[in-house]
Design an enzyme around this catalytic site. Structure first.
Site, PDB file in Angstrom:
ATOM      1  N   LYS A  93       0.848  -1.206   0.000  1.00 43.13           N
ATOM      2  CA  LYS A  93       0.000   0.000   0.000  1.00 43.13           C
ATOM      3  C   LYS A  93       0.878   1.249   0.000  1.00 43.13           C
ATOM      4  CE  LYS A  93      -1.708   1.622   4.030  1.00 43.13           C
ATOM      5  NZ  LYS A  93      -1.378   3.021   4.343  1.00 43.13           N
ATOM      6  N   ASN A  94       1.874   1.282   0.879  1.00 42.21           N
ATOM      7  CA  ASN A  94       2.658   2.504   1.050  1.00 42.21           C
ATOM      8  C   ASN A  94       3.665   2.722  -0.063  1.00 42.21           C
ATOM      9  OD1 ASN A  94       1.145   3.022   3.248  1.00 42.21           O
ATOM     10  ND2 ASN A  94       2.691   2.446   4.758  1.00 42.21           N
ATOM     11  N   ASP A 140       4.619   0.516  12.004  1.00 44.50           N
ATOM     12  CA  ASP A 140       3.362  -0.050  11.479  1.00 44.50           C
ATOM     13  C   ASP A 140       3.136  -1.489  11.916  1.00 44.50           C
ATOM     14  OD1 ASP A 140       3.519   1.680   8.263  1.00 44.50           O
ATOM     15  OD2 ASP A 140       3.030   2.350  10.290  1.00 44.50           O
ATOM     16  N   ARG A 199       0.673  14.736  12.529  1.00 41.40           N
ATOM     17  CA  ARG A 199       1.126  14.442  11.164  1.00 41.40           C
ATOM     18  C   ARG A 199       1.400  15.728  10.363  1.00 41.40           C
ATOM     19  NH1 ARG A 199      -0.682   9.205   9.935  1.00 41.40           N
ATOM     20  NH2 ARG A 199       0.938   9.142   8.335  1.00 41.40           N
ATOM     21  N   ARG A 244      -8.656  -0.066   4.521  1.00 42.37           N
ATOM     22  CA  ARG A 244      -7.688   0.868   3.935  1.00 42.37           C
ATOM     23  C   ARG A 244      -6.384   0.154   3.577  1.00 42.37           C
ATOM     24  NH1 ARG A 244      -6.915   6.433   6.917  1.00 42.37           N
ATOM     25  NH2 ARG A 244      -5.571   6.555   5.070  1.00 42.37           N
ATOM     26  N   CYS A 281      -4.450  12.834  12.101  1.00 47.08           N
ATOM     27  CA  CYS A 281      -5.265  11.603  12.088  1.00 47.08           C
ATOM     28  C   CYS A 281      -5.194  11.032  13.505  1.00 47.08           C
ATOM     29  CB  CYS A 281      -4.724  10.618  11.052  1.00 47.08           C
ATOM     30  SG  CYS A 281      -3.195   9.851  11.556  1.00 47.08           S
TER      31      CYS A 281
HETATM   32  C1  EPZ Z   1       4.510   6.829   6.136  1.00 49.28           C
HETATM   33  O1  EPZ Z   1       3.802   7.922   6.695  1.00 49.28           O
HETATM   34  C2  EPZ Z   1       3.505   5.688   6.062  1.00 49.28           C
HETATM   35  N1  EPZ Z   1       2.383   6.061   5.220  1.00 49.28           N
HETATM   36  C3  EPZ Z   1       3.001   5.365   7.476  1.00 49.28           C
HETATM   37  O2  EPZ Z   1       2.148   4.232   7.377  1.00 49.28           O
HETATM   38  C4  EPZ Z   1       4.200   4.980   8.350  1.00 49.28           C
HETATM   39  O3  EPZ Z   1       3.760   4.744   9.660  1.00 49.28           O
HETATM   40  C5  EPZ Z   1       5.222   6.127   8.342  1.00 49.28           C
HETATM   41  O4  EPZ Z   1       5.611   6.430   6.978  1.00 49.28           O
HETATM   42  C6  EPZ Z   1       6.481   5.789   9.132  1.00 49.28           C
HETATM   43  O5  EPZ Z   1       7.075   4.647   8.600  1.00 49.28           O
HETATM   44  C7  EPZ Z   1       2.532   6.020   3.879  1.00 49.28           C
HETATM   45  O6  EPZ Z   1       3.594   5.699   3.361  1.00 49.28           O
HETATM   46  C8  EPZ Z   1       1.334   6.393   3.065  1.00 49.28           C
HETATM   47  P1  EPZ Z   1       6.765  10.122   8.228  1.00 49.28           P
HETATM   48  P2  EPZ Z   1       4.472   9.407   6.711  1.00 49.28           P
HETATM   49  O7  EPZ Z   1       6.749  11.340   7.398  1.00 49.28           O
HETATM   50  O8  EPZ Z   1       5.225   9.614   5.440  1.00 49.28           O
HETATM   51  C9  EPZ Z   1       6.704  13.418  11.623  1.00 49.28           C
HETATM   52  C10 EPZ Z   1       0.222   2.948   7.735  1.00 49.28           C
HETATM   53  O9  EPZ Z   1      -0.264   2.447   8.747  1.00 49.28           O
HETATM   54  N2  EPZ Z   1       6.743  14.355  10.495  1.00 49.28           N
HETATM   55  O10 EPZ Z   1       7.963   9.211   8.172  1.00 49.28           O
HETATM   56  O11 EPZ Z   1       3.430  10.372   7.078  1.00 49.28           O
HETATM   57  C11 EPZ Z   1       5.345  12.728  11.723  1.00 49.28           C
HETATM   58  O12 EPZ Z   1       4.447  13.527  12.449  1.00 49.28           O
HETATM   59  C12 EPZ Z   1       0.766   4.370   7.764  1.00 49.28           C
HETATM   60  O13 EPZ Z   1       0.328   2.360   6.625  1.00 49.28           O
HETATM   61  C13 EPZ Z   1       6.928  15.717  10.752  1.00 49.28           C
HETATM   62  O14 EPZ Z   1       7.051  16.133  11.904  1.00 49.28           O
HETATM   63  O15 EPZ Z   1       5.498   9.226   7.909  1.00 49.28           O
HETATM   64  C14 EPZ Z   1       5.656  11.440  12.421  1.00 49.28           C
HETATM   65  O16 EPZ Z   1       5.705  11.663  13.808  1.00 49.28           O
HETATM   66  C15 EPZ Z   1       0.570   5.021   9.121  1.00 49.28           C
HETATM   67  N3  EPZ Z   1       6.939  16.576   9.711  1.00 49.28           N
HETATM   68  C16 EPZ Z   1       7.058  11.090  11.905  1.00 49.28           C
HETATM   69  O17 EPZ Z   1       7.604  12.300  11.384  1.00 49.28           O
HETATM   70  C17 EPZ Z   1       6.793  16.159   8.413  1.00 49.28           C
HETATM   71  O18 EPZ Z   1       6.836  17.008   7.489  1.00 49.28           O
HETATM   72  C18 EPZ Z   1       7.052  10.025  10.813  1.00 49.28           C
HETATM   73  O19 EPZ Z   1       6.407  10.572   9.732  1.00 49.28           O
HETATM   74  C19 EPZ Z   1       6.608  14.780   8.172  1.00 49.28           C
HETATM   75  C20 EPZ Z   1       6.590  13.899   9.223  1.00 49.28           C
END
Ligand code: EPZ
Length: 422
Positions: free
Chosen positions: A22-23, A308, A123, A400, A118
């Site tokens: 998915k991701n 995850d 996020r 999802r 969310c």
């Molecule tokens: C991706 O989300 C995945 N989603 C998430 O999977 C996964 O948990 C996550 O990566 C971590 O591996 C998809 O790929 C669609 P991040 P993403 O940016 O890109 C903070 C699932 O269950 N952050 O690595 O949103 C954020 O708040 C989902 O399939 C900032 O502060 O993850 C979080 O605490 C859930 N500023 C941390 O970094 C930003 O601009 C990780 O976020 C971006 C992120």
């Protein structure tokens, strides 16, 4: 709203086919915006999030056709006539922000709704925006939307990520493929989905080095051409189903499973008393003894233990012999499955980012509520081995990220059915 009824039962046996990630698919689909030529994805998962991304790309003017029961997605973006990603679509799925970089790189302007938070956290997308600004984008936040411009096109730049954000790395990587000059992404995310995206972009003619390491270098090109790309195996679905025989006993083969995608997770399974072996078709999982051993888990960016899979691992540790400590370092509110597991008799204490799980002999079935995608599947895993019946409500969360979850688990002997809501 539908529910899923699970009746705790005995050991499982058989095979489960693992779908495409998915991701990975959610970042590969926006890549179509980088070229006017067709991009086709194979091994795509059949999920509601993919349908939401399809709806978003179509709203921008892209042609998106689902073939072979959704396993092939044929896209063409030769006629992008709208550069605004509306809140009503973006709020349904945060990954919608991934159209920002490609649209900006292709046409020099984009308006994308801020995704909002969310259940698992605020996020923010500040790292996405900072990366695009380092490539010359002018961004303005107004009325809940990001208004982005790059009138002379994006230019190569150096991006230093404060955190190895998956989404920010993906947005920057896609944008950099068409920027003028060289872009370097420092402290980039290393997830397999990043490598899969880079492989697809290279197939489209992009010049990318270092994906899968903390430093990615992209040499911008004038244009990208079409390609056909097979979506990488879903390591989170894989890890989730590996826990089914771990929790229930028995032996299950995961078709398409690859240890390199989940090495840190497999190390924890081994410490807990679970055997994982490679087979010609994937991975075989079997519990060594009658009881799981307690293990401590700390989530981290790849190659660390995946956030995850934290909720699913907690379900396993609820009946382990001993006390386990789970530390969630990626998201600020990702223990919402704990109170639901406690309704089933689990002994869990949550303090901020730490959850202490004291193993009990058996969980007891109970009505529980899904709160987010991975929490929902952890409740199903717990129900598989619990005494009695577990009714998981609000399973739209599950749809999802898990295709045909009832069929896949019934296929290995689980007593599980979907109850269609009123
Ligand atoms: C991706 O989300 C995945 N989603 C998430 O999977 C996964 O948990 C996550 O990566 C971590 O591996 C998809 O790929 C669609 P991040 P993403 O940016 O890109 C903070 C699932 O269950 N952050 O690595 O949103 C954020 O708040 C989902 O399939 C900032 O502060 O993850 C979080 O605490 C859930 N500023 C941390 O970094 C930003 O601009 C990780 O976020 C971006 C992120």
């Amino acid at each position: 709203m539908d529910s899923i009824l699970v009746k705790g039962g005995g050991a499982l046996s058989g095979q489960i086919a693992i779908a495409g990630a998915k991701n990975a698919c959610l970042t590969l689909m926006p890549a179509t915006l980088l070229s006017e030529e067709p991009l086709t994805l194979t091994n795509a998962p059949r999920l509601s999030d993919i349908r939401t991304m399809t709806e978003l790309l179509r709203s921008l003017g892209a042609e998106v056709t689902s073939l072979q029961d959704g396993q092939v997605i044929a896209m063409s973006s030769h006629a992008i006539d709208n550069h605004k990603a509306d809140y009503d679509i973006v709020r349904k799925m945060r990954a919608s922000i991934l159209v920002l970089g490609p649209m900006l790189a292709r046409d020099g302007h984009a308006v994308v709704s801020l995704p909002g938070g969310c259940a698992i956290g605020a996020r923010p997308v500040d790292l996405h925006l900072k990366a695009l600004e380092a490539m010359g984008a002018e961004l303005e936040l107004r009325d809940g939307y990001v208004h982005a411009k790059a009138a002379k096109g994006l230019r190569g730049g150096v991006v230093d990520f404060d955190f190895a954000s998956v989404g920010a790395t993906e947005n920057a990587l896609m944008a950099a493929t068409l920027a003028k000059g060289t872009t370097v992404l420092n402290n980039a995310a290393r997830e397999p989905e990043i490598v899969d995206l880079a492989n697809c972009l290279r197939a489209m003619g992009a010049q990318i080095d270092g994906d899968g390491t903390p430093t990615i270098t992209i040499q911008g090109v004038d244009r990208l051409h079409g390609a056909t790309h097979r979506v990488v195996t879903d390591r989170i679905e894989l890890g989730t189903y590996m826990l089914a025989p771990a929790i229930c006993g028995g032996e299950v083969e995961l078709l398409g499973g690859r240890i390199d995608l989940i090495a840190a997770f497999c190390e924890k399974l081994d410490a807990a008393g679970i055997d994982v072996s490679e087979t010609p078709q994937g991975l075989r999982v079997k519990r060594r003894g009658d009881r799981i051993r307690a293990v401590d888990v700390t989530t981290a960016p790849f190659p660390g233990f995946p956030t995850d899979l934290q909720a699913q691992m907690m379900a396993l540790l609820c009946t382990a012999d001993g006390t386990s400590v789970l530390e969630e370092k990626i998201f600020e509110n990702r223990f919402m499955h704990a109170p639901e597991l406690m309704r089933m008799g689990a002994r869990i204490e949550v303090h901020g980012g730490h959850a202490t799980v004291t193993g009990v002999d058996k969980l007891k079935g109970a009505p529980v509520m899904a709160t987010d995608l991975r929490a929902s599947v952890s409740l199903i895993l717990a129900g598989l081995a619990a005494q009695g019946e577990t009714l998981v409500s609000r399973v739209y969360h599950l749809d999802r990220g898990y295709e045909h979850v009832v069929a896949k688990l019934r296929g290995v002997g689980a007593n599980i059915e979907r109850i269609h809501g009123t």
